[in-house]
Design an enzyme around this catalytic site. Structure first.
Site, PDB file in Angstrom:
ATOM      1  N   PRO A   4       0.805  -1.224   0.000  1.00 57.94           N
ATOM      2  CG  PRO A   4      -0.018  -1.024   2.169  1.00 57.94           C
ATOM      3  CD  PRO A   4       0.717  -1.949   1.261  1.00 57.94           C
ATOM      4  CD  GLU A   5       3.924   2.989  -3.682  1.00 55.04           C
ATOM      5  OE1 GLU A   5       4.025   4.163  -4.110  1.00 55.04           O
ATOM      6  OE2 GLU A   5       4.469   2.027  -4.230  1.00 55.04           O
TER       7      GLU A   5
END
Length: 281
Positions: A4-5
């Site tokens: 996840p960014e």
DNA sequence: ACAAAGTCCTGCCAGC
DNA sequence: TGCTGGCAGGACTTTG
């Protein structure tokens, strides 16, 4: 699930906004102490202090998110490499890497924190509803209204380090990880090894514009895959199947010029780039 | 055994 | 001298 960014965390935040805001926590169960290692008072304190608290909103900066509480405190969290926030019926089977469970007074769906690689975690930030002091050292993310382009560009040009390293420096600009860094660099036709202070101002501006663009597109893609009401808050962005031009595409033709995408190891992680479009000097 | 890749920590150095 | 910040590299972690 992909690491996840910013866009994936934003998708999670939107899901939490829909599913947990306004609800009062009845009981918290920490199953793995490492998941609350940032909560210095320990797992038992984490459970005790949250019982009876009401979640009043959801916030995010970069890859961090926090849930302001009626007490003025906040639950602050990071998904790390593999963290997920799932909203699950009370009767749902326990996930293999379930580390924290929240029950609510309405006896509705539980909030579950699941994390295979345990780089993520949650903590209670005392008085942190507005901005947890635990994340005060993180820079603004480029999609915040208060992000000032010029401030970033000035600081970037003062760095002698490689521009990709600068993009990944969360104190300089937050929310960008390895994948979107490579994508933004590809779009801007800039090699990640270029020294930050040697980028022309127009090149740096172009890079920042592409960072914002790629993050924005990924959020849009994530939002569309998230519409169904029953969908879990799992950070699937839907972006990875379609939108990536460079990341993970070693040996495949550059969508712009056809040259084979190269992979190199840099900063202990992979970088993907087009050797023709993105010249090192 | 290696690769994946977030954040944090340590040690070193420069500048004020 | 002490503080700050930049910088690079390593630690941590689990799974297939």
């Amino acid at each position: 699930m992909a690491v996840p960014e910013l866009p994936e965390v934003e998708t999670v935040r939107v899901g939490l906004e829909r599913w947990v805001v306004g609800r009062t926590i009845a009981k918290v169960k920490v199953g793995h102490p490492r998941a609350v290692r940032r909560h210095v008072a320990g797992p038992k304190d984490f459970e005790r202090v949250l019982a009876g608290r009401t979640i009043i909103s959801t916030r995010r900066r970069g890859k961090y998110l926090w849930l302001p509480l009626d007490s003025g405190d906040a639950i602050v969290g990071h998904l790390g490499m593999s963290g997920q926030m799932l909203v699950q019926p009370v009767t749902a089977p326990l996930e293999k890497h379930l580390h924290i469970r929240f029950d609510f007074t309405d006896k509705g769906p539980q909030l579950r924190f699941i994390d295979q690689r345990t780089f993520g975690g949650l903590a209670v930030s005392v008085g942190g509803a507005e901005l947890p002091q635990e994340i005060a050292h993180i820079g603004k993310d480029p999609l915040e209204e208060s992000f000032v382009d010029k401030d970033f560009l000035v600081r970037l040009s003062g760095r002698r380090t490689a521009v990709k390293r600068a993009l990944l420096d969360q104190t300089l600009i937050s929310g960008v990880g390895n994948i979107y860094a490579d994508e933004a660099l590809w779009r801007a036709k800039i090699h990640g090894n270029r020294p930050s202070d040697e980028l022309s101002r127009p090149a740096a501006q172009r890079l920042l514009a592409h960072v914002k663009e790629v993050l924005g597109e990924a959020i849009t893609a994530g939002g569309t895959s998230f519409d169904a009401l029953y969908v879990n808050v799992n950070g699937e962005s839907g972006y990875f199947e379609r939108g990536l031009n460079a990341y993970g595409r070693e040996g495949e033709p550059c969508p712009r010029c056809g040259t084979a995408i190269k992979r190199s190891t840099f900063m202990n992680r992979s970088s993907f780039f087009c050797p023709k479009c993105q010249r090192e000097r």
